[in-house]
Motif scaffolding. Structure first.
Motif, short mmCIF file in Angstrom:
data_model
loop_
_atom_site.label_atom_id
_atom_site.label_comp_id
_atom_site.label_asym_id
_atom_site.label_seq_id
_atom_site.Cartn_x
_atom_site.Cartn_y
_atom_site.Cartn_z
N ILE A 1 -9.16 -4.48 13.79
CA ILE A 1 -9.24 -3.56 12.66
C ILE A 1 -10.46 -3.34 12.33
CG2 ILE A 1 -9.04 -2.84 10.91
CD1 ILE A 1 -5.92 -3.89 10.90
N LEU A 2 -11.08 -4.70 12.13
CA LEU A 2 -12.87 -4.76 12.18
C LEU A 2 -13.70 -4.57 13.01
CD1 LEU A 2 -12.43 -7.80 9.20
CD2 LEU A 2 -12.52 -5.28 8.73
N PRO B 1 -4.08 1.99 11.40
CA PRO B 1 -2.60 2.30 11.09
C PRO B 1 -2.40 0.90 11.78
CG PRO B 1 -3.97 3.40 12.91
CD PRO B 1 -5.19 2.76 11.53
N GLU B 2 -3.00 -0.14 12.44
CA GLU B 2 -2.17 -1.08 13.19
C GLU B 2 -1.54 -2.11 11.71
OE1 GLU B 2 -6.34 -0.86 14.88
OE2 GLU B 2 -5.60 -0.47 13.08
N ILE C 1 -8.98 8.02 3.75
CA ILE C 1 -7.24 7.78 3.94
C ILE C 1 -6.81 9.55 3.50
CG2 ILE C 1 -6.47 7.01 1.15
CD1 ILE C 1 -8.39 4.79 1.06
N ASP C 2 -5.28 9.77 3.27
CA ASP C 2 -5.45 11.00 3.71
C ASP C 2 -4.86 11.56 1.91
OD1 ASP C 2 -4.36 13.53 3.62
OD2 ASP C 2 -2.49 12.84 5.17
N ILE C 3 -5.27 11.23 0.75
CA ILE C 3 -5.29 11.48 -0.58
C ILE C 3 -5.98 13.24 -0.51
CG2 ILE C 3 -7.70 10.67 -0.91
CD1 ILE C 3 -6.61 8.97 -3.14
N SER C 4 -5.12 13.42 -1.39
CA SER C 4 -5.18 14.87 -2.55
C SER C 4 -5.12 15.48 -3.72
CB SER C 4 -5.17 15.57 -1.23
OG SER C 4 -3.70 16.14 -1.46
N ARG D 1 1.03 -1.41 0.25
CA ARG D 1 -0.10 -0.22 -0.27
C ARG D 1 0.95 1.06 -0.29
NH1 ARG D 1 -2.24 0.57 6.44
NH2 ARG D 1 0.06 1.34 7.07
N PHE D 2 0.37 2.50 0.33
CA PHE D 2 1.10 3.12 0.03
C PHE D 2 1.04 4.02 1.69
CE2 PHE D 2 -0.37 4.61 -4.40
CZ PHE D 2 0.34 5.28 -4.45
N GLU D 3 2.50 4.32 2.00
CA GLU D 3 2.31 5.12 3.32
C GLU D 3 2.28 6.66 2.92
OE1 GLU D 3 2.07 3.67 5.93
OE2 GLU D 3 2.27 1.04 4.63
#
Length: 544
Positions: free
Chosen positions: A344-345, A326-327, A201-204, A167-169
């Motif tokens: 998480i779920l 974050p886990e 998600i921190d996306i822009s 994934r992206f970090e």
């Protein structure tokens, strides 16, 4: 999907929706419908180019959705499960979900080559847009969702297992290049807002400079020159389509080698309908951010090769939210992710802890291959029917009673409607009955209703068609499928005409056009769809 024909670096999106167009999704354009099911005579096109006759009542173009292509070496594609170059979510797997032929009997193949909506067109009401998204939360056990998450994240569609979670970090940036159509930026802005608010998600979007994800809008021809069966696709570690040919056989574009995602390119068409562009954005961006696999057992997800869903669902947003929990971190093993998922779920979806698991069985490869033969490009009508029958037999032998059993009936009905319409209707009825028994299949039922209503209209049974259509207009709107909604409204207008409610029919037909402009694009494509639907009615006949 298409394990022997596509490069692993590309996930296409045309799979069931674009090449077959049936009754609603994607509008007709000359290159789109490549399967000859029941072509009208005298059109001067070869067998591979003939379009569906709308009088066949309805195909099911299930939202191709994604397909992983295999490694390209020395000019050929290997079928060994190795994937390089790109993930194709929309592969042209035709027949799918909609309603009848993809092109009207009196359609002129000299129409403009593009279905992109343009501001200079007149004579139609303004294009309509959907209001705030209304996704439904997943209605199943967290234990089932955990299994789905792991199978989506650690396996490719060929069945090859992945060693690492990728994934992206950190913050993710998105940039648009190329020649984006007029609706792309607004649809992308809406999607990014959903990813921030629903998936966390921190996306822009950025307007210049480098970005983690580059969305390049290019022509359909440019896309198909690189991947003939793709409507759009996504590739790691490049940023321009011009880089694809040189990079597709390198390790850099092999998804199975990724531990961390840093740079990904998405290629979408600039000259197709607004809905097709938007669907590409949803499917390819979800692919770029999250799972690399599709599972037929998922009824409520875009991560399903039946391509019923066009936009990210509540389930999809939950999966993406868990993906960036974050886990977890890039490079984890399946065992490490599996150990953290229950917590998480439970945190993200506490209601799922109170639901009993269903333990839906895996989908046999034989069934997948039969469905692909029945609905995909390249097979003759006899082969399609035989494959559809095989798919249904497998579904019965496995003992399925879920949406896959329904889809098997639907596919057989679609294949049979040109030669045995009564048998086809029996299959559509059976599909509806199985869909009705399973939660989360409202959109599937809307497609089935379109098929059944079209048949009723062709027989002059307007009131029956109205009864079939009534429950599903809201469903199409909730799922933001403008093409389907427009089609249902056009069918409703024809049914109202048959029932003698002419002024009401006129208003409903006018209402359909704003949605059709988004779903089908150019005015000529909208008018073509109107003629298709009108040709069903015995009041009008094929010449409208």
């Amino acid at each position: 999907m298409f394990s022997n024909s596509l490069p692993e670096c590309a996930l296409p999106r045309e799979s069931l929706r674009t090449t077959c167009h049936t009754f609603a999704p994607n509008a007709p354009y000359p290159e789109q419908d490549e399967i000859q099911i029941y072509p009208r005579p005298g059109k001067g096109r070869g067998a591979d180019e003939a379009r569906f006759s709308f009088r066949t009542i309805v195909p099911l173009c299930a939202r191709p959705r994604r397909c992983l292509a295999h490694r390209h070496v020395g000019g050929g594609f290997l079928g060994d499960g190795k994937r390089y170059g790109g993930l194709m979510r929309r592969v042209i797997l035709p027949i799918c979900l909609m309603l009848g032929a993809c092109v009207p009997g009196n359609y002129s193949y000299n129409e403009p080559p593009s279905r992109a909506a343009t501001p200079t067109e007149t004579g139609m009401p303004p294009m309509k847009a959907f209001s705030a998204p209304r996704p439904l939360p997943p209605q199943r056990s967290n234990r089932d969702i955990q299994r789905d998450f792991l199978d989506l994240s650690f396996q490719l569609e060929s069945g090859r297992m992945l060693q690492y979670f990728s994934r992206f970090e950190g913050p993710i940036t998105v940039r648009v290049t190329g020649n984006p159509p007029i609706t792309l930026i607004s649809d992308l802005t809406r999607l990014l807002h959903r990813l921030r608010t629903e998936a966390g998600i921190d996306i822009s979007r950025v307007s210049e400079g480098s970005a983690n994800i580059t969305i390049e809008a290019v022509s359909r021809e440019d896309i198909r020159r690189n991947l003939p069966k793709a409507a759009c696709f996504v590739v790691p570690n490049i940023s321009r389509l011009s880089q694809y040919r040189a990079a597709r056989s390198s390790r850099a574009t092999d998804w199975s080698q990724l531990r961390r995602r840093d740079k990904i390119a998405i290629f979408v068409p600039s000259d197709t309908s607004p809905q097709e562009v938007r669907d590409c954005l949803h499917e390819e961006l979800a692919q770029a951010l999250g799972p690399l696999n599709d599972l037929y057992r998922l009824a409520d997800s875009v991560f399903n090769d039946d391509n019923v869903h066009a936009v990210l669902t509540g389930f999809d947003m939950l999966v993406l939210r868990a993906y960036y929990a974050p886990e977890l971190r890039a490079g984890m093993s399946r065992r490490q992710v599996e150990a953290r998922l229950p917590g998480i779920l439970s945190r993200l979806n506490p209601a799922g802890d109170q639901i009993a698991p269903r333990f839906s069985g895996s989908t046999p490869r034989a069934w997948i291959e039969a469905i692909q033969t029945a609905l995909g490009p390249g097979a003759r009508p006899v082969q399609r029917r035989a494959a559809a029958i095989d798919a249904l037999r497998i579904a019965q032998a496995v003992g399925w009673t879920d949406h896959r059993r329904a889809f098997s009936h639907f596919a057989l009905g679609r294949i049979s409607q040109a030669t045995d319409p009564d048998f086809a209707q029996d299959q559509f009825v059976a599909a509806e009955q199985f869909y009705e028994r399973n939660p989360g299949t409202g959109l599937h039922r809307a497609y089935a209703a379109a098929q059944l209503a079209a048949y009723a209209i062709s027989q002059g049974r307007g009131e029956d068609a109205l009864m079939l259509l009534r429950p599903h207009l809201g469903t199409a709107e909730r799922h933001e499928n403008a093409a389907l909604l427009a089609t249902l409204l056009m069918l409703r207008a024809e049914a109202l005409d048959l029932s003698g409610r002419v002024s009401e029919a006129r208003m409903v037909r006018l209402d359909s056009l704003g949605w059709a402009r988004y779903g089908y694009g150019a005015d000529w494509a909208v008018r073509a769809k109107l003629r298709e639907v009108g040709a069903l009615s015995p009041l009008k006949g094929p010449n409208g």
